[in-house]
Structure formats: C-alpha cells, structure tokens
Design an enzyme around this catalytic site. Structure first.
Site, PDB file in Angstrom:
ATOM      1  N   LYS A 112       0.818  -1.218   0.000  1.00  0.00           N
ATOM      2  CA  LYS A 112       0.000   0.000   0.000  1.00  0.00           C
ATOM      3  C   LYS A 112       0.845   1.259   0.000  1.00  0.00           C
ATOM      4  CE  LYS A 112      -3.656  -2.562   0.641  1.00  0.00           C
ATOM      5  NZ  LYS A 112      -4.898  -2.577  -0.062  1.00  0.00           N
TER       6      LYS A 112
HETATM    7  C1  LIG Z   1      -0.728  -7.674   2.410  1.00  0.00           C
HETATM    8  C2  LIG Z   1      -1.919  -7.592   1.525  1.00  0.00           C
HETATM    9  N1  LIG Z   1      -2.004  -8.419   0.479  1.00  0.00           N
HETATM   10  C3  LIG Z   1      -3.071  -8.391  -0.334  1.00  0.00           C
HETATM   11  C4  LIG Z   1      -4.128  -7.522  -0.137  1.00  0.00           C
HETATM   12  C5  LIG Z   1      -5.267  -7.517  -1.113  1.00  0.00           C
HETATM   13  O1  LIG Z   1      -5.147  -6.455  -2.012  1.00  0.00           O
HETATM   14  P1  LIG Z   1      -6.443  -5.850  -2.730  1.00  0.00           P
HETATM   15  O2  LIG Z   1      -7.344  -5.413  -1.652  1.00  0.00           O
HETATM   16  O3  LIG Z   1      -5.933  -4.731  -3.542  1.00  0.00           O
HETATM   17  O4  LIG Z   1      -7.033  -6.954  -3.523  1.00  0.00           O
HETATM   18  C6  LIG Z   1      -4.073  -6.641   0.937  1.00  0.00           C
HETATM   19  C7  LIG Z   1      -5.151  -5.671   1.217  1.00  0.00           C
HETATM   20  O5  LIG Z   1      -5.653  -5.028   0.404  1.00  0.00           O
HETATM   21  C8  LIG Z   1      -2.933  -6.648   1.765  1.00  0.00           C
HETATM   22  O6  LIG Z   1      -2.818  -5.780   2.758  1.00  0.00           O
HETATM   23  N1  LIG Z   2      -6.506  -5.030   2.528  1.00  0.00           N
HETATM   24  C1  LIG Z   2      -6.844  -3.672   2.548  1.00  0.00           C
HETATM   25  C2  LIG Z   2      -8.311  -3.423   2.467  1.00  0.00           C
HETATM   26  C3  LIG Z   2      -8.632  -2.078   1.864  1.00  0.00           C
HETATM   27  O1  LIG Z   2      -8.260  -2.119   0.525  1.00  0.00           O
HETATM   28  P1  LIG Z   2      -8.102  -0.859  -0.418  1.00  0.00           P
HETATM   29  O2  LIG Z   2      -7.128  -1.321  -1.447  1.00  0.00           O
HETATM   30  O3  LIG Z   2      -9.424  -0.534  -0.958  1.00  0.00           O
HETATM   31  O4  LIG Z   2      -7.559   0.279   0.394  1.00  0.00           O
HETATM   32  C4  LIG Z   2      -6.184  -3.023   3.757  1.00  0.00           C
HETATM   33  O5  LIG Z   2      -5.078  -3.383   4.068  1.00  0.00           O
HETATM   34  O6  LIG Z   2      -6.775  -2.189   4.394  1.00  0.00           O
END
Ligand SMILES: Cc1ncc(COP(=O)(O)O)c(C=O)c1O
Ligand SMILES: N[C@@H](CCOP(=O)(O)O)C(=O)O
Length: 468
Positions: A112
């Site tokens: 992120k």
């Molecule tokens: C470590 C990790 N992997 C995978 C995901 C999944 O990603 P997305 O929500 O973009 O599908 C998340 C949260 O979003 C995460 O924090």
């Molecule tokens: N796994 C995510 C959930 C929120 O996802 P987002 O990509 O819409 O911000 C988190 O870590 O909070």
C-alpha cells in the site's frame, strides 16, 4: 482524458476532480473515459527507466497537464525517496519460472505504501494549491490504514480518520496505526469486520451533504488514483524480468478488495503483454467462486492467517464488471441493484467465458498457506508473508510448463508473525517494527454503527468549515 462513473450518472471530470471525488457521487466508481494504449515500441524504450521515470511516463497519460510536469516529478521523487530499496519495487528471481516482485520496501512494509506515499503528497499538493481542507476517511483490514496514516501524518491542511476492525488486524498492523500521535490522525477501532468498516465509510461518502460539508476524501482503492499508481509496478515488473521481451508473463496477486489485480487488468488493457492474471485469495474465496461459477455472492466472513485479505465484498469488482458489460452503465447498474436486493450477481455464457479468459483464481486454505511458507523457507531460504504465500500457492496451481510467472509479495513477513510463529520459524524484526512494541497507543473503540462514527468524526473535525 476525462473520467466517468461506472453507473453513468456523473458529469465527466478531470484528473484532480476525480481524485477529490473518490467514490463517484452516483454511488459508482470513477474510470477513465478511454484507456490509453502504450505501443510495443514505446514499451521497449521504457526498459531502462527508473521506477520514478516510469511512474511519470504512465501518469502523463492520465493527468491532462492539470499538474505541471515539474510538480508531478517532485512528488514522485519525494514519494519514493524514502523506500528502503533504490529500485522501489525490486524483482527477485527464485527460479527460471518464478520471480517475486517485492512491494514491501516502503515505510509500513506493505504494497500500500507504493500508492499511498504518492497520494499523501498529492493531497498535500492539492490542499496547498487550491486552499482546500482535506479530511481523509478510510477503512482498512490493516495495511491501507497504516500506509495512509504514514503518508499524511503531520501534514498541514489534512486530517485522516481510519476505521479498522477491532481485534482483527495483526499486532504490528495495529501498532503501526495506533502509535502515531500526530493530532491530525484519528484511529477508530470498530466492533465488526473489514466489510462492516468499508460499508460505514461508503455510506458516509454516499451522503453527499455530509461528504461536502466535512470535505471527505477517499484513500481506499475506490479512488482511481490508487489504481493508477499501482499500475506502474506491473509495468516495472514486466520490464525487469529476464527474457520477457516478446513473451507473455503470468502474474499472481494476493487479492481482497480487488484493487491490486484490477490495476493489472488496467495495465493489460494499456497494452502490457501479460498472460494469466491469477487471483489468489484465502478462505474468503468469493472471487474464486465467481471466476469458477459466475456467481458473485458474499458469504460468511472467516478470520484467516492472511487477515488483510479477509474481505467478502470486493470494492473494485464493480470496475471489472463495468468492462465486462462492454462499458454499459445501465447493465452494470442493474447488476449492482441485484447485489443489493438479491444478495448476488450471476453471469453466464460468453460473459463467464470472458471472465475465465481474463482471470484464474484460487482460494488458498489456511494449512496450504502455512505449508507454502515452510516450503519456500526450506527450499529457497526465502520467508513469505501469509498473503504472499497465498499468491505463491496460486502461481503453483496455474503457471504452466515453460511459462514465467511473477508473484507479488504484498507484505513483509514481520507484519504477520502470528502465522509464521505457528510453523516454528523465528524471524528477526526490522528495527522500525521492533520499536513499535514499546510505544503508547491512541485509538477509540466504537460500535459498528454509522451514527457512532459520525459523532467521533464531528468531534475530530471541530469547527472546520469551508475555508482552510
Ligand atoms: C498484504 C496484503 N495483500 C493483499 C491484499 C489484497 O489487495 P487488494 O485489496 O488490492 O485486492 C491486501 C489488502 O488489500 C494486503 O494488505
Ligand atoms: N486489505 C486492505 C483493504 C482495503 O483495501 P483498499 O485497497 O481498498 O484500500 C487493507 O489493508 O486495508
């Protein structure tokens, strides 16, 4: 470039207005009115670019010169200047057929940071240039919240409130969010799960009077700029795999809210020659069920060893569905209405065939996740976090003979020691993470209830009206 809503009821917007709108005012999600295509020749020219240079090339297709190039450049270099790896997202070769894209070298050790370090800079830039109050409201299963807070803590003109599910994030994730003591940060720990937190914030964004009165802005992947910033590393990964020229590369992505994999779908539509886009989930396997059967139906929430992916209602699924309908807002809206009234969306026939061409999907069970961590530690001396382990298990299921696959490592294992300790692996924490355990925490525990959240928000925002 203009941006429109998947539901078709928002006047076309420019780039900055799209960033500020977040969730579209008609309840849909913003998408570009047309997706730019990068030629094969231009793609080859990008092979030698640094991460920041690549970022600028891709963003230049989307920003309409609303941000002068030098300003965008400064933001990109500031955003990625504090990553621990000079490549920003290094590519590691584990074997001739498996590469790992390490996305965890930012300040909070998860993918992120890649988008949210930039969004922090961008919101701060917009606040300064337009003299705007920015009140960020977000929901997290652990990683988005930590990264978003880190991206804006202490920044003038910005306040941030993050909702996380009480007791359902890892210890390190909780500490990363709640040990921040800047006065512009509010952590609400909500009795409920991530889907409950996401629903509360979506309801607040949908209340247009409240949204406008309190200057609400989104940092979750409902915001198109999150998707776009994540697209950059798909290009970077492809361009940094040995022998990728002229080949299609499969990518396996640990998935929950569908934002990361949707960025891959966008990259593919922009002309990046990707092979299979592999959706890796855990036991919350709504996406696997959808790809295999055509039925999208939120099921019972399960707590797993990969808590950030403990999600049933995947926000960005709507963006994909929009393209699946041939960009037909009417049809998309009726699917979303069916989800609301009947609790599910069902597709079949050629649509389902298209889904199965676009994606492969695997819901990885808890034990398989742990077995995969143990296997890669033994065979490669490479410690996977549980989300990445789900990605690797799905890569193993779908990467064919002679094909090359990249699995995204979405978090550092130190964030999820609870799972790793179960298989008797002792890891050493990076100093920044070890230091968190001695710090005081700041958070308010609230019921899963929109009104309770509104009360906390009003107290946090105080008398801030329409001027900064
Ligand atoms: C470590 C990790 N992997 C995978 C995901 C999944 O990603 P997305 O929500 O973009 O599908 C998340 C949260 O979003 C995460 O924090
Ligand atoms: N796994 C995510 C959930 C929120 O996802 P987002 O990509 O819409 O911000 C988190 O870590 O909070």
């Amino acid at each position: 470039m203009k941006y429109i809503s998947t539901r078709g009821n928002v006047e076309a917007k420019g780039f900055i207005d799209t960033v500020l709108m977040g969730l579209a005012d008609d309840g849909g999600l913003m998408v570009p009115s047309e997706i730019p295509v990068v030629s094969a020749a231009e793609l080859e020219e990008w092979r030698t670019l640094s991460y920041q240079e690549l970022f600028l090339k891709i963003f230049s297709y989307y920003t309409n010169d609303e941000i002068p190039y030098e300003d965008l450049k400064e933001m990109a270099y500031t955003s990625y200047g504090n990553f621990r790896a000079p490549e920003v997202t290094p590519v590691r070769k584990l074997s001739d057929s498996l590469y790992v894209l390490e996305l965890f070298h930012g300040p909070t050790f998860a993918f992120k940071d890649v988008a949210l370090q930039f969004m922090g800079e961008l919101y701060s830039y917009i606040s300064r240039k337009q003299n705007k109050i920015i009140h960020i409201l977000g929901a997290t299963s652990g990683d988005t919240g930590a990264a978003a807070i880190q991206g804006v803590r202490g920044k003038e003109g910005i306040k941030i409130c993050i909702l996380h599910p009480h007791g359902k994030v890892s210890r390190v994730q909780e500490l990363q969010m709640t040990t921040v003591d800047d006065s512009n940060v509010l952590n609400l720990s909500v009795h409920g799960n991530f889907d409950d937190c996401q629903k509360v914030i979506k309801d607040l964004f949908a209340d247009l009077d409240f949204k406008s009165k309190y200057h609400l802005r989104a940092i979750n992947s409902i915001n198109f700029v999150r998707i776009l910033a994540q697209t950059v590393y798909y290009f970077y990964a492809y361009l940094h795999v040995e022998g990728s020229a002229g080949k299609k590369i499969n990518i396996s992505v640990p998935s929950g809210n569908f934002g990361n994999i949707f960025s891959g779908y966008l990259a593919k539509k922009m002309g990046l020659p990707l092979g299979k886009l592999i959706i890796a989930t855990n036991e919350n396997n709504i996406l696997e069920r959808f790809v295999n059967t055509g039925e999208y139906k939120p099921g019972d929430f399960t707590s797993t060893y990969s808590p950030s992916m403990d999600i049933q209602v995947a926000s960005n699924f709507e963006r994909y569905l929009y393209y699946l309908t041939g960009e037909d807002s009417g049809k998309l809206s009726s699917y979303m209405a069916a989800l609301q009234s009947e609790g599910k969306i069902t597709i079949d026939g050629t649509d389902l065939e298209q889904v199965q061409t676009d994606f492969a999907a695997l819901g990885v069970k808890n034990q398989q996740c742990l077995d995969t961590i143990g296997k890669y530690q033994n065979e490669f001396g490479y410690l996977l976090d549980p989300h990445t382990a789900c990605g690797i298990a799905a890569y193993e299921a779908f990467n064919g003979e002679g094909e090359i696959g990249i699995t995204f490592a979405t978090a550092h294992p130190a964030k999820f020691d609870e799972a790793i300790a179960l298989i008797d692996i002792k890891q050493e924490f990076p100093a920044q993470i070890a230091a968190l355990f001695a710090m005081p925490q700041h958070q308010t525990v609230v019921e899963h209830d929109k009104e309770a959240v509104v009360r906390e928000l009003k107290a946090f925002y105080g008398n801030e009206g329409s001027v900064r």
